[in-house]
Design an enzyme around this catalytic site. Structure first.
Site, mmCIF file in Angstrom:
data_model
loop_
_atom_site.group_PDB
_atom_site.id
_atom_site.type_symbol
_atom_site.label_atom_id
_atom_site.label_comp_id
_atom_site.label_asym_id
_atom_site.label_seq_id
_atom_site.Cartn_x
_atom_site.Cartn_y
_atom_site.Cartn_z
ATOM 1 N N HIS A 65 72.221 57.818 79.565
ATOM 2 C CA HIS A 65 73.044 58.485 80.584
ATOM 3 C C HIS A 65 73.541 59.841 80.069
ATOM 4 O O HIS A 65 74.455 59.915 79.262
ATOM 5 C CB HIS A 65 74.242 57.612 80.948
ATOM 6 C CG HIS A 65 75.012 58.095 82.134
ATOM 7 N ND1 HIS A 65 75.173 57.342 83.276
ATOM 8 C CD2 HIS A 65 75.675 59.260 82.373
ATOM 9 C CE1 HIS A 65 75.895 58.017 84.161
ATOM 10 N NE2 HIS A 65 76.221 59.191 83.629
ATOM 11 N N HIS A 67 73.857 64.251 81.542
ATOM 12 C CA HIS A 67 73.667 65.210 82.641
ATOM 13 C C HIS A 67 73.142 66.503 82.032
ATOM 14 O O HIS A 67 73.925 67.377 81.638
ATOM 15 C CB HIS A 67 74.991 65.473 83.367
ATOM 16 C CG HIS A 67 75.556 64.264 84.043
ATOM 17 N ND1 HIS A 67 75.508 64.097 85.413
ATOM 18 C CD2 HIS A 67 76.161 63.151 83.549
ATOM 19 C CE1 HIS A 67 76.073 62.928 85.731
ATOM 20 N NE2 HIS A 67 76.476 62.340 84.610
ATOM 21 N N GLN A 160 75.987 64.538 93.278
ATOM 22 C CA GLN A 160 77.317 64.702 92.678
ATOM 23 C C GLN A 160 78.434 64.793 93.719
ATOM 24 O O GLN A 160 79.539 64.295 93.515
ATOM 25 C CB GLN A 160 77.323 65.979 91.826
ATOM 26 C CG GLN A 160 78.672 66.386 91.265
ATOM 27 C CD GLN A 160 79.138 65.504 90.125
ATOM 28 O OE1 GLN A 160 78.695 65.644 89.002
ATOM 29 N NE2 GLN A 160 80.043 64.581 90.422
ATOM 30 N N HIS A 218 76.368 56.177 89.821
ATOM 31 C CA HIS A 218 77.722 56.409 89.304
ATOM 32 C C HIS A 218 78.650 55.561 90.167
ATOM 33 O O HIS A 218 78.882 55.886 91.335
ATOM 34 C CB HIS A 218 78.098 57.890 89.415
ATOM 35 C CG HIS A 218 77.541 58.731 88.330
ATOM 36 N ND1 HIS A 218 76.205 58.894 88.137
ATOM 37 C CD2 HIS A 218 78.167 59.456 87.355
ATOM 38 C CE1 HIS A 218 76.006 59.684 87.083
ATOM 39 N NE2 HIS A 218 77.181 60.041 86.590
ATOM 40 N N GLU A 221 83.759 55.084 89.238
ATOM 41 C CA GLU A 221 84.276 55.856 88.104
ATOM 42 C C GLU A 221 85.640 56.426 88.507
ATOM 43 O O GLU A 221 85.801 57.621 88.774
ATOM 44 C CB GLU A 221 83.312 56.988 87.705
ATOM 45 C CG GLU A 221 83.721 57.662 86.387
ATOM 46 C CD GLU A 221 82.850 58.833 86.003
ATOM 47 O OE1 GLU A 221 81.980 59.239 86.803
ATOM 48 O OE2 GLU A 221 83.052 59.375 84.897
ATOM 49 N N ASP A 317 76.857 60.767 78.236
ATOM 50 C CA ASP A 317 77.274 61.305 79.539
ATOM 51 C C ASP A 317 77.273 62.828 79.575
ATOM 52 O O ASP A 317 76.423 63.426 80.210
ATOM 53 C CB ASP A 317 78.645 60.755 79.946
ATOM 54 C CG ASP A 317 78.904 60.868 81.438
ATOM 55 O OD1 ASP A 317 77.980 61.262 82.161
ATOM 56 O OD2 ASP A 317 80.033 60.548 81.873
HETATM 57 FE FE FE2 Z 1 77.790 60.495 84.454
#
Ligand code: FE2
Length: 456
Positions: A65, A67, A160, A218, A221, A317
């Protein structure tokens, strides 16, 4: 004649935890391991020979994971002063219009170099597709091909700013699937309403099924104990048969659920077969921001999920972006912090934290068929100058040698501090707790010799 011979390595994950005296040789021809045999007798000739000197042999680290589209943008155009997920998303929304193809390729390519140097040869990266131009997606699809000779990159279409709550969100997700992502994402807790969140999961699962892709969401979170989308995702995984092709990332609201609901949910997750990815560095930093004291840790229930039979992995992440200004793409640091943050500190639990950045992360990516150090597998592995998995996590041992596709792609000298204590001889300090048989050789690290080379 072999192309590469690794002599005298100890196997990580062996029944003795990788601490035994038995060593193996690894025979490599081309890009494939052709044999893993006990280190006895005369080995065959090889173009390149690595004397592991008892170092730990491990399959490569796996990043489940990250980005890559946002890496190395911290402070652009401004810093995330509140440290919340929400301000991070706002900062990124301001940076997004400045994206261009070369910008993304350069930043992501740089961090992939860091990953390889740290022994990571499989990476799953989310890429924001709430961008009408899908600029970052185009760049990362190209980069995936450029790096294929060294590492495998999976791309997740990550909405996102939402699927239902962003203009043309569902269309953009569909377009990303057409352009060749490997995985479909969603962000239900960010959608405007609970119903939009539920609908967004239906859309994501539908896109994945029609394009034969994996799912990585996701999910929850947020520190809101009312955020309960992971039960919806797990139920989709069960009822569609997607099962372990589905991953729930973050699931930090689980850190706030009451015991009765937690019990019920763990049962659902266990039955569903889904993977869970915890990102300890980033969620320790982002969560609990709206709390006074006591301030919640904001991590998912790692230990309890493992006990319930759920596959859990650790991810980094973010690397120097609006959600984490720090980071060096280092899975050993993630395992080390993860052990502390999840209170997994017994020897067996620390070794399990190592598994969460190796085998368990490989399971989450669905690559177990080609992952592992055994005859017939791709020649991807690491040598670590450490006693066992516990020692790797405790002393933050990084790989001395990284082999990808049968070639050495990274090397590192085992670091030692030099102590100049007044009145004593100069001595090295390597922080090893001496539980090894006397004369253990792995502390020196491996030596590498190529045909015509001197030993180095
Ligand atoms: Fe993430």
């Amino acid at each position: 004649m072999l192309d590469l011979l690794v002599r005298s390595a100890r196997v990580a994950g062996a029944a003795d935890g990788g601490s035994g005296a038995e060593t193996v040789d690894v025979h490599v021809r081309g890009e494939t391991i052709v044999a893993v045999v006990p280190s006895s007798g005369e080995p065959p000739d090889a173009a390149e020979v690595v004397d592991a000197r008892g170092c730990l042999l491990s399959p490569p680290f796996v990043e489940p994971h990250v980005h890559l589209d946002t890496v190395l943008t911290a402070g652009e155009p401004r810093w995330n002063d509140s440290g919340t997920l929400w301000e991070g998303i706002a900062c990124w929304a301001e940076r997004k219009p400045m994206l261009d193809h070369e910008d993304v390729v350069a930043r992501a390519g740089e961090v992939l170099r860091w990953y390889v140097a740290n022994g990571v040869l499989h990476v799953r990266s989310h890429v924001d597709v709430t961008d009408p131009g899908l600029v970052a997606l185009g760049a990362l699809v190209e980069l995936r091909e450029r790096v294929r000779d060294v590492l495998d990159l999976q791309l997740v279409a990550f909405p996102q700013e939402g699927i239902c709550s962003f203009p043309r969100g569902a269309e953009l997700l569909e377009e990303a699937a057409r352009r060749g992502v490997d995985v479909v994402g969603a962000i239900p807790h960010y959608e405007d309403t609970r119903e939009d969140g539920v609908r967004s999961l239906e859309i994501a699962v539908d896109v994945a099924r029609r394009h034969d892709l994996l799912v990585d969401v996701h999910c929850d979170e947020i520190d809101d104990e009312q955020s309960r989308f992971v039960e919806v995702l797990a139920t989709h995984a069960m009822r569609t048969g997607l099962r372990d092709r589905v991953t729930a990332s973050h699931t930090t609201a689980m850190g706030s659920y009451n015991p009765a609901y937690s019990y019920k949910l763990r049962r659902t997750l266990s039955r569903s077969g889904v993977n869970v990815v915890c990102n300890p560095l980033v969620n320790l930093h982002l969560q609990g921001r709206f709390d006074g004291y006591p301030k919640r840790r904001g991590l998912t229930q790692v230990k309890e999920l493992l006990d319930a039979g759920v596959n859990v992995a650790f991810g980094h992440d973010d690397v120097m972006d609006p959600w984490n200004p720090l980071g060096t793409a280092d899975p050993v640091l993630v395992a080390h912090v993860g052990a502390h943050a999840t209170q997994m500190m017994s020897p067996a639990e620390v070794a399990q934290c190592f598994q969460m950045v190796t085998d368990r992360a490989a399971r989450a990516l669905g690559i177990t068929g080609s992952y592992g150090v055994r005859a017939g597998s791709p020649a991807n592995f690491l040598l670590l100058a450490a006693q066992d998995a516990f020692d790797v996590v405790r002393r933050l041992v990084r790989p001395s040698v990284v082999v990808s596709r049968g070639r050495i792609v990274a090397e590192r000298d085992p670091a030692a501090a030099r102590l100049r204590w007044p009145g004593r001889d100069v001595e090295d300090v390597d922080f090893v707790r001496d539980r090894d048989a006397a004369g253990a050789t792995w502390r020196a690290g491996p030596s590498v010799r190529s045909e015509g080379d001197r030993e180095r």
